[in-house]
Design a protein around this motif. Sequence first.
Motif, short mmCIF file in Angstrom:
data_model
loop_
_atom_site.label_atom_id
_atom_site.label_comp_id
_atom_site.label_asym_id
_atom_site.label_seq_id
_atom_site.Cartn_x
_atom_site.Cartn_y
_atom_site.Cartn_z
N TRP A 213 34.68 41.80 58.16
CA TRP A 213 35.42 42.95 57.62
C TRP A 213 36.81 42.53 57.15
N GLY A 214 37.46 41.63 57.89
CA GLY A 214 38.78 41.15 57.45
C GLY A 214 38.70 40.45 56.11
N PHE A 215 37.68 39.62 55.92
CA PHE A 215 37.50 38.95 54.64
C PHE A 215 37.19 39.96 53.54
N ALA A 216 36.40 40.99 53.87
CA ALA A 216 36.07 42.02 52.87
C ALA A 216 37.32 42.79 52.45
N PHE A 217 38.18 43.14 53.41
CA PHE A 217 39.43 43.82 53.06
C PHE A 217 40.28 42.93 52.15
N PHE A 218 40.36 41.65 52.49
CA PHE A 218 41.15 40.72 51.68
C PHE A 218 40.59 40.61 50.27
N ALA A 219 39.28 40.45 50.13
CA ALA A 219 38.67 40.29 48.81
C ALA A 219 38.86 41.54 47.96
N ALA A 220 38.70 42.72 48.58
CA ALA A 220 38.89 43.97 47.84
C ALA A 220 40.34 44.12 47.38
N PHE A 221 41.28 43.78 48.25
CA PHE A 221 42.70 43.87 47.88
C PHE A 221 43.03 42.88 46.77
N ALA A 222 42.51 41.65 46.89
CA ALA A 222 42.81 40.63 45.89
C ALA A 222 42.27 41.02 44.52
N PHE A 223 41.09 41.63 44.49
CA PHE A 223 40.48 41.97 43.20
C PHE A 223 41.05 43.25 42.62
N PHE A 224 41.16 44.30 43.43
CA PHE A 224 41.54 45.60 42.89
C PHE A 224 43.04 45.85 42.88
N VAL A 225 43.82 45.08 43.63
CA VAL A 225 45.27 45.28 43.68
C VAL A 225 46.01 44.10 43.05
N GLU A 226 45.68 42.88 43.48
CA GLU A 226 46.39 41.71 42.96
C GLU A 226 46.03 41.44 41.51
N LEU A 227 44.79 41.72 41.12
CA LEU A 227 44.35 41.37 39.77
C LEU A 227 44.73 42.42 38.74
N VAL A 228 44.82 43.70 39.13
CA VAL A 228 45.04 44.79 38.18
C VAL A 228 46.35 44.64 37.40
N PRO A 229 47.49 44.27 38.02
CA PRO A 229 48.73 44.16 37.23
C PRO A 229 48.65 43.11 36.12
N TYR A 230 47.75 42.14 36.25
CA TYR A 230 47.63 41.09 35.24
C TYR A 230 46.53 41.38 34.24
N LEU A 231 45.91 42.56 34.35
CA LEU A 231 44.85 42.90 33.40
C LEU A 231 45.45 43.09 32.02
N PRO A 232 44.93 42.39 30.99
CA PRO A 232 45.48 42.56 29.63
C PRO A 232 45.42 44.01 29.18
N SER A 233 46.45 44.44 28.48
CA SER A 233 46.55 45.85 28.11
C SER A 233 45.98 46.12 26.73
N TYR A 234 46.56 45.48 25.70
CA TYR A 234 46.20 45.75 24.31
C TYR A 234 46.28 47.25 24.02
#
Length: 351
Positions: A213-234
Amino acid sequence: MKVGSRSSERWFNRALWLVALAFAWFLTALGSLIVGDLPQVEQHYTLEQFLDRERAGPTAEALRQIRREQEENRRRSEQAELALEAARSASAAARETFSNWLKTRDATQRVDQDPGLVSRTERLDALKDAERAIETRLEGFTREGLDLSERAAAQERVETEIRIAAADKLRSAETAQELRVFGYRLALTLPLLGLAGWLLLKRRHTRNWPFIWGFAFFAAFAFFVELVPYLPSYGGYVQYGVGIIVTLIAGRAGINAFQDYLSRQKEAEARPNEERRTEIATDQALANLAKKVCPGCERPINLTDPSTNFCPHCGIGVFERCGRCEQRKSTFDRFCHACGEPAAVPTAQPA
Protein backbone atom coordinates in the motif's frame (compact mmCIF):
# COMPACT_ATOMS: atom_id res chain seq x y z
CA MET A 1 -12.63 -1.86 11.03
CA LYS A 2 -13.75 -5.48 11.17
CA VAL A 3 -16.40 -6.16 13.81
CA GLY A 4 -15.05 -9.57 14.81
CA SER A 5 -11.37 -8.64 15.00
CA ARG A 6 -9.48 -8.53 18.29
CA SER A 7 -8.60 -5.23 19.96
CA SER A 8 -4.86 -5.95 19.73
CA GLU A 9 -5.32 -6.85 16.08
CA ARG A 10 -7.03 -3.55 15.39
CA TRP A 11 -4.22 -1.57 17.04
CA PHE A 12 -1.60 -3.62 15.26
CA ASN A 13 -3.34 -2.90 11.93
CA ARG A 14 -3.31 0.82 12.74
CA ALA A 15 0.44 0.60 13.41
CA LEU A 16 0.97 -1.19 10.10
CA TRP A 17 -0.97 1.55 8.30
CA LEU A 18 1.41 4.05 9.87
CA VAL A 19 4.28 1.97 8.49
CA ALA A 20 2.64 2.07 5.05
CA LEU A 21 2.23 5.85 5.21
CA ALA A 22 5.81 6.36 6.42
CA PHE A 23 7.11 4.13 3.62
CA ALA A 24 5.02 6.08 1.10
CA TRP A 25 6.29 9.41 2.46
CA PHE A 26 9.96 8.47 2.14
CA LEU A 27 9.43 7.04 -1.35
CA THR A 28 7.53 10.19 -2.36
CA ALA A 29 10.28 12.47 -1.03
CA LEU A 30 12.92 10.50 -2.95
CA GLY A 31 10.75 10.44 -6.06
CA SER A 32 10.21 14.20 -5.89
CA LEU A 33 13.96 14.77 -5.82
CA ILE A 34 14.48 12.46 -8.78
CA VAL A 35 11.64 13.97 -10.83
CA GLY A 36 12.83 17.49 -10.04
CA ASP A 37 16.43 16.70 -11.00
CA LEU A 38 15.62 15.00 -14.30
CA PRO A 39 16.05 18.25 -16.33
CA GLN A 40 19.72 18.22 -15.34
CA VAL A 41 20.33 15.42 -17.85
CA GLU A 42 19.71 18.02 -20.58
CA GLN A 43 21.97 20.97 -21.39
CA HIS A 44 20.96 24.54 -20.60
CA TYR A 45 20.17 26.49 -23.76
CA THR A 46 21.07 30.18 -24.23
CA LEU A 47 20.15 32.63 -26.97
CA GLU A 48 23.77 32.97 -28.09
CA GLN A 49 23.87 29.25 -29.01
CA PHE A 50 21.32 29.83 -31.80
CA LEU A 51 22.68 33.08 -33.29
CA ASP A 52 23.72 33.04 -36.95
CA ARG A 53 27.49 33.29 -36.48
CA GLU A 54 28.14 34.34 -40.08
CA ARG A 55 25.89 37.38 -39.66
CA ALA A 56 25.98 38.01 -35.92
CA GLY A 57 29.77 38.37 -35.68
CA PRO A 58 30.25 41.03 -38.39
CA THR A 59 27.11 42.86 -37.27
CA ALA A 60 28.28 43.04 -33.66
CA GLU A 61 31.76 44.17 -34.73
CA ALA A 62 30.26 46.85 -37.02
CA LEU A 63 28.08 48.09 -34.16
CA ARG A 64 31.09 48.24 -31.84
CA GLN A 65 33.04 50.23 -34.45
CA ILE A 66 30.12 52.63 -34.93
CA ARG A 67 29.83 53.06 -31.17
CA ARG A 68 33.55 53.92 -30.99
CA GLU A 69 33.18 56.42 -33.82
CA GLN A 70 30.11 57.94 -32.16
CA GLU A 71 32.02 58.32 -28.93
CA GLU A 72 34.93 59.97 -30.75
CA ASN A 73 32.53 62.24 -32.64
CA ARG A 74 30.83 63.22 -29.40
CA ARG A 75 34.20 64.02 -27.79
CA ARG A 76 35.29 66.20 -30.73
CA SER A 77 31.90 67.91 -30.83
CA GLU A 78 32.21 68.80 -27.18
CA GLN A 79 35.70 70.21 -27.77
CA ALA A 80 34.43 72.21 -30.77
CA GLU A 81 31.55 73.58 -28.70
CA LEU A 82 34.01 74.70 -26.03
CA ALA A 83 36.23 76.30 -28.70
CA LEU A 84 33.21 78.01 -30.28
CA GLU A 85 32.15 79.36 -26.92
CA ALA A 86 35.68 80.70 -26.34
CA ALA A 87 35.77 82.25 -29.85
CA ARG A 88 32.41 83.91 -29.36
CA SER A 89 33.59 85.30 -26.02
CA ALA A 90 36.78 86.63 -27.66
CA SER A 91 34.77 88.20 -30.50
CA ALA A 92 32.35 89.82 -28.08
CA ALA A 93 35.18 91.21 -25.99
CA ALA A 94 36.96 92.53 -29.08
CA ARG A 95 33.78 94.18 -30.36
CA GLU A 96 33.20 95.83 -27.00
CA THR A 97 36.79 97.13 -26.95
CA PHE A 98 36.48 98.40 -30.49
CA SER A 99 33.21 100.13 -29.68
CA ASN A 100 34.78 101.87 -26.70
CA TRP A 101 37.78 102.88 -28.74
CA LEU A 102 35.55 104.43 -31.42
CA LYS A 103 33.86 106.62 -28.84
CA THR A 104 37.12 108.14 -27.70
CA ARG A 105 39.02 108.60 -31.01
CA ASP A 106 39.22 111.78 -33.04
CA ALA A 107 36.21 111.65 -35.35
CA THR A 108 37.65 114.30 -37.77
CA GLN A 109 40.36 111.96 -39.06
CA ARG A 110 39.61 110.14 -42.33
CA VAL A 111 38.47 106.59 -41.72
CA ASP A 112 40.27 104.98 -44.71
CA GLN A 113 43.59 106.56 -43.65
CA ASP A 114 43.36 105.59 -39.96
CA PRO A 115 45.79 102.66 -39.48
CA GLY A 116 44.49 101.91 -35.97
CA LEU A 117 40.93 101.53 -37.20
CA VAL A 118 42.00 99.29 -40.07
CA SER A 119 44.07 97.09 -37.75
CA ARG A 120 41.25 96.70 -35.24
CA THR A 121 38.74 95.93 -37.98
CA GLU A 122 41.03 93.24 -39.41
CA ARG A 123 41.38 91.71 -35.96
CA LEU A 124 37.58 91.61 -35.55
CA ASP A 125 37.22 90.01 -38.97
CA ALA A 126 39.86 87.41 -38.09
CA LEU A 127 38.04 86.55 -34.85
CA LYS A 128 34.74 86.28 -36.75
CA ASP A 129 36.36 84.05 -39.36
CA ALA A 130 37.73 81.80 -36.61
CA GLU A 131 34.28 81.65 -35.05
CA ARG A 132 32.69 80.71 -38.36
CA ALA A 133 35.37 78.06 -38.96
CA ILE A 134 34.57 76.43 -35.63
CA GLU A 135 30.85 76.56 -36.41
CA THR A 136 31.52 74.91 -39.77
CA ARG A 137 33.57 72.18 -38.09
CA LEU A 138 30.82 71.68 -35.49
CA GLU A 139 28.23 71.35 -38.26
CA GLY A 140 30.43 68.70 -39.83
CA PHE A 141 30.52 66.80 -36.55
CA THR A 142 26.73 67.04 -36.34
CA ARG A 143 26.30 65.65 -39.86
CA GLU A 144 28.78 62.90 -39.09
CA GLY A 145 26.87 62.06 -35.90
CA LEU A 146 23.59 61.80 -37.84
CA ASP A 147 25.25 59.54 -40.37
CA LEU A 148 26.65 57.35 -37.61
CA SER A 149 23.20 57.17 -35.97
CA GLU A 150 21.65 56.01 -39.25
CA ARG A 151 24.36 53.38 -39.68
CA ALA A 152 23.89 52.22 -36.09
CA ALA A 153 20.11 51.98 -36.57
CA ALA A 154 20.60 49.86 -39.69
CA GLN A 155 22.99 47.51 -37.89
CA GLU A 156 20.65 47.32 -34.89
CA ARG A 157 17.80 46.28 -37.19
CA VAL A 158 19.99 43.52 -38.61
CA GLU A 159 20.98 42.46 -35.10
CA THR A 160 17.32 42.45 -34.02
CA GLU A 161 16.39 40.21 -36.96
CA ILE A 162 19.22 37.83 -36.06
CA ARG A 163 18.13 37.71 -32.41
CA ILE A 164 14.46 37.17 -33.31
CA ALA A 165 15.42 34.22 -35.50
CA ALA A 166 17.64 32.88 -32.71
CA ALA A 167 14.82 33.33 -30.16
CA ASP A 168 12.48 31.27 -32.37
CA LYS A 169 15.07 28.51 -32.56
CA LEU A 170 15.60 28.74 -28.79
CA ARG A 171 11.87 28.34 -28.11
CA SER A 172 11.70 25.34 -30.42
CA ALA A 173 14.70 23.75 -28.73
CA GLU A 174 13.29 24.41 -25.25
CA THR A 175 9.92 22.95 -26.27
CA ALA A 176 11.61 19.82 -27.60
CA GLN A 177 13.68 19.63 -24.43
CA GLU A 178 10.58 19.92 -22.24
CA LEU A 179 8.95 17.10 -24.19
CA ARG A 180 12.03 14.92 -23.75
CA VAL A 181 12.16 15.62 -20.01
CA PHE A 182 8.44 14.91 -19.77
CA GLY A 183 9.10 11.63 -21.58
CA TYR A 184 11.78 10.81 -18.99
CA ARG A 185 9.33 11.53 -16.17
CA LEU A 186 6.59 9.52 -17.86
CA ALA A 187 8.95 6.61 -18.46
CA LEU A 188 9.80 6.72 -14.74
CA THR A 189 6.34 7.12 -13.23
CA LEU A 190 4.15 5.06 -15.59
CA PRO A 191 5.87 1.72 -14.91
CA LEU A 192 5.72 2.49 -11.19
CA LEU A 193 1.97 3.03 -11.49
CA GLY A 194 1.54 -0.21 -13.44
CA LEU A 195 3.64 -2.14 -10.91
CA ALA A 196 1.62 -0.64 -8.05
CA GLY A 197 -1.64 -1.70 -9.71
CA TRP A 198 -0.35 -5.24 -10.19
CA LEU A 199 0.84 -5.45 -6.58
CA LEU A 200 -2.53 -4.22 -5.31
CA LEU A 201 -4.36 -6.81 -7.39
CA LYS A 202 -2.11 -9.74 -6.58
CA ARG A 203 -0.27 -9.04 -3.33
CA ARG A 204 -2.37 -6.72 -1.19
CA HIS A 205 -3.55 -9.59 1.05
CA THR A 206 -0.05 -10.91 1.77
CA ARG A 207 1.83 -10.36 5.02
CA ASN A 208 3.77 -7.49 3.42
CA TRP A 209 0.64 -5.48 2.63
CA PRO A 210 1.87 -2.27 4.40
CA PHE A 211 4.73 -1.98 1.90
CA ILE A 212 2.38 -2.79 -1.00
CA TRP A 213 0.00 0.00 0.00
CA GLY A 214 2.87 2.40 0.74
CA PHE A 215 4.33 1.78 -2.71
CA ALA A 216 0.86 2.22 -4.26
CA PHE A 217 0.41 5.58 -2.51
CA PHE A 218 3.84 6.67 -3.73
CA ALA A 219 3.22 5.58 -7.33
CA ALA A 220 -0.18 7.31 -7.45
CA PHE A 221 1.28 10.53 -6.02
CA ALA A 222 4.24 10.44 -8.41
CA PHE A 223 2.03 9.96 -11.46
CA PHE A 224 -1.00 12.11 -10.67
CA VAL A 225 0.69 14.90 -8.64
CA GLU A 226 4.38 15.05 -9.55
CA LEU A 227 3.81 14.50 -13.28
CA VAL A 228 0.80 16.81 -13.83
CA PRO A 229 2.66 20.16 -13.45
CA TYR A 230 5.03 19.09 -16.24
CA LEU A 231 2.25 18.01 -18.60
CA PRO A 232 2.62 19.99 -21.87
CA SER A 233 -0.14 22.55 -22.24
CA TYR A 234 -0.36 23.78 -25.85
CA GLY A 235 -3.14 26.14 -24.81
CA GLY A 236 -4.82 23.49 -22.64
CA TYR A 237 -5.55 21.09 -25.52
CA VAL A 238 -3.19 18.40 -24.23
CA GLN A 239 -4.30 18.69 -20.61
CA TYR A 240 -8.01 18.67 -21.40
CA GLY A 241 -7.50 15.93 -23.98
CA VAL A 242 -5.64 13.75 -21.48
CA GLY A 243 -8.35 14.50 -18.91
CA ILE A 244 -11.04 13.34 -21.35
CA ILE A 245 -9.13 10.15 -22.20
CA VAL A 246 -8.47 9.34 -18.54
CA THR A 247 -12.11 10.04 -17.67
CA LEU A 248 -13.31 7.79 -20.49
CA ILE A 249 -10.98 4.96 -19.47
CA ALA A 250 -11.78 5.29 -15.76
CA GLY A 251 -15.50 5.69 -16.45
CA ARG A 252 -15.58 2.68 -18.75
CA ALA A 253 -13.68 0.61 -16.21
CA GLY A 254 -16.10 1.72 -13.48
CA ILE A 255 -19.13 0.87 -15.62
CA ASN A 256 -17.73 -2.57 -16.47
CA ALA A 257 -16.84 -3.21 -12.83
CA PHE A 258 -20.34 -2.22 -11.73
CA GLN A 259 -21.95 -4.46 -14.36
CA ASP A 260 -19.68 -7.33 -13.33
CA TYR A 261 -20.64 -6.75 -9.72
CA LEU A 262 -24.35 -6.86 -10.56
CA SER A 263 -23.84 -10.04 -12.57
CA ARG A 264 -21.96 -11.68 -9.70
CA GLN A 265 -24.69 -10.65 -7.27
CA LYS A 266 -27.40 -12.10 -9.49
CA GLU A 267 -25.45 -15.34 -9.86
CA ALA A 268 -24.84 -15.48 -6.11
CA GLU A 269 -28.51 -14.86 -5.32
CA ALA A 270 -29.46 -17.77 -7.62
CA ARG A 271 -27.32 -20.25 -5.64
CA PRO A 272 -28.57 -22.16 -2.58
CA ASN A 273 -28.78 -20.32 0.74
CA GLU A 274 -26.27 -22.53 2.60
CA GLU A 275 -23.71 -22.32 -0.21
CA ARG A 276 -23.96 -18.52 -0.34
CA ARG A 277 -23.44 -18.18 3.42
CA THR A 278 -20.23 -20.22 3.32
CA GLU A 279 -18.77 -17.86 0.69
CA ILE A 280 -19.22 -14.74 2.83
CA ALA A 281 -16.49 -13.99 5.36
CA THR A 282 -17.69 -13.84 8.94
CA ASP A 283 -16.16 -10.45 9.68
CA GLN A 284 -17.59 -8.98 6.49
CA ALA A 285 -21.05 -10.39 7.25
CA LEU A 286 -21.03 -9.06 10.81
CA ALA A 287 -19.84 -5.65 9.61
CA ASN A 288 -22.72 -5.49 7.11
CA LEU A 289 -25.22 -6.54 9.76
CA ALA A 290 -23.89 -3.80 12.04
CA LYS A 291 -24.72 -1.37 9.23
CA LYS A 292 -28.19 -2.96 8.91
CA VAL A 293 -27.57 -4.17 5.38
CA CYS A 294 -27.80 -7.70 3.99
CA PRO A 295 -24.44 -9.52 3.86
CA GLY A 296 -25.50 -11.18 0.61
CA CYS A 297 -26.98 -8.42 -1.56
CA GLU A 298 -25.98 -5.39 0.55
CA ARG A 299 -29.51 -3.98 0.51
CA PRO A 300 -30.99 -2.48 3.70
CA ILE A 301 -33.01 -4.82 5.95
CA ASN A 302 -34.99 -4.23 9.14
CA LEU A 303 -32.99 -5.93 11.87
CA THR A 304 -35.07 -4.45 14.67
CA ASP A 305 -37.96 -6.79 13.78
CA PRO A 306 -37.38 -10.05 15.75
CA SER A 307 -39.26 -11.99 13.09
CA THR A 308 -36.82 -11.04 10.32
CA ASN A 309 -34.68 -14.13 9.70
CA PHE A 310 -34.20 -13.86 5.92
CA CYS A 311 -33.37 -10.99 3.59
CA PRO A 312 -36.55 -9.94 1.79
CA HIS A 313 -34.51 -9.01 -1.29
CA CYS A 314 -32.26 -12.01 -1.95
CA GLY A 315 -33.60 -14.61 0.51
CA ILE A 316 -30.32 -15.34 2.31
CA GLY A 317 -30.69 -16.40 5.93
CA VAL A 318 -29.39 -13.84 8.37
CA PHE A 319 -30.75 -15.17 11.71
CA GLU A 320 -31.49 -18.64 13.11
CA ARG A 321 -32.04 -20.44 16.39
CA CYS A 322 -29.20 -22.15 18.21
CA GLY A 323 -29.60 -25.92 18.02
CA ARG A 324 -28.68 -26.22 21.68
CA CYS A 325 -30.23 -23.31 23.59
CA GLU A 326 -32.70 -22.01 20.97
CA GLN A 327 -31.22 -18.51 21.32
CA ARG A 328 -31.67 -16.33 18.23
CA LYS A 329 -28.29 -15.63 16.63
CA SER A 330 -26.75 -14.62 13.35
CA THR A 331 -26.29 -17.39 10.82
CA PHE A 332 -22.79 -16.10 10.26
CA ASP A 333 -21.70 -16.51 13.88
CA ARG A 334 -19.21 -19.33 14.27
CA PHE A 335 -20.39 -19.94 17.82
CA CYS A 336 -23.56 -19.20 19.74
CA HIS A 337 -23.11 -16.09 21.84
CA ALA A 338 -25.39 -17.53 24.58
CA CYS A 339 -24.06 -21.06 25.08
CA GLY A 340 -20.95 -21.31 22.87
CA GLU A 341 -22.34 -24.09 20.70
CA PRO A 342 -20.51 -24.26 17.31
CA ALA A 343 -22.56 -23.33 14.32
CA ALA A 344 -24.32 -26.25 12.64
CA VAL A 345 -23.40 -25.12 9.15
CA PRO A 346 -19.69 -24.31 8.49
CA THR A 347 -19.05 -20.72 7.55
CA ALA A 348 -16.16 -19.06 5.73
CA GLN A 349 -13.14 -18.02 7.72
CA PRO A 350 -12.41 -14.32 8.24
CA ALA A 351 -10.57 -12.63 5.38
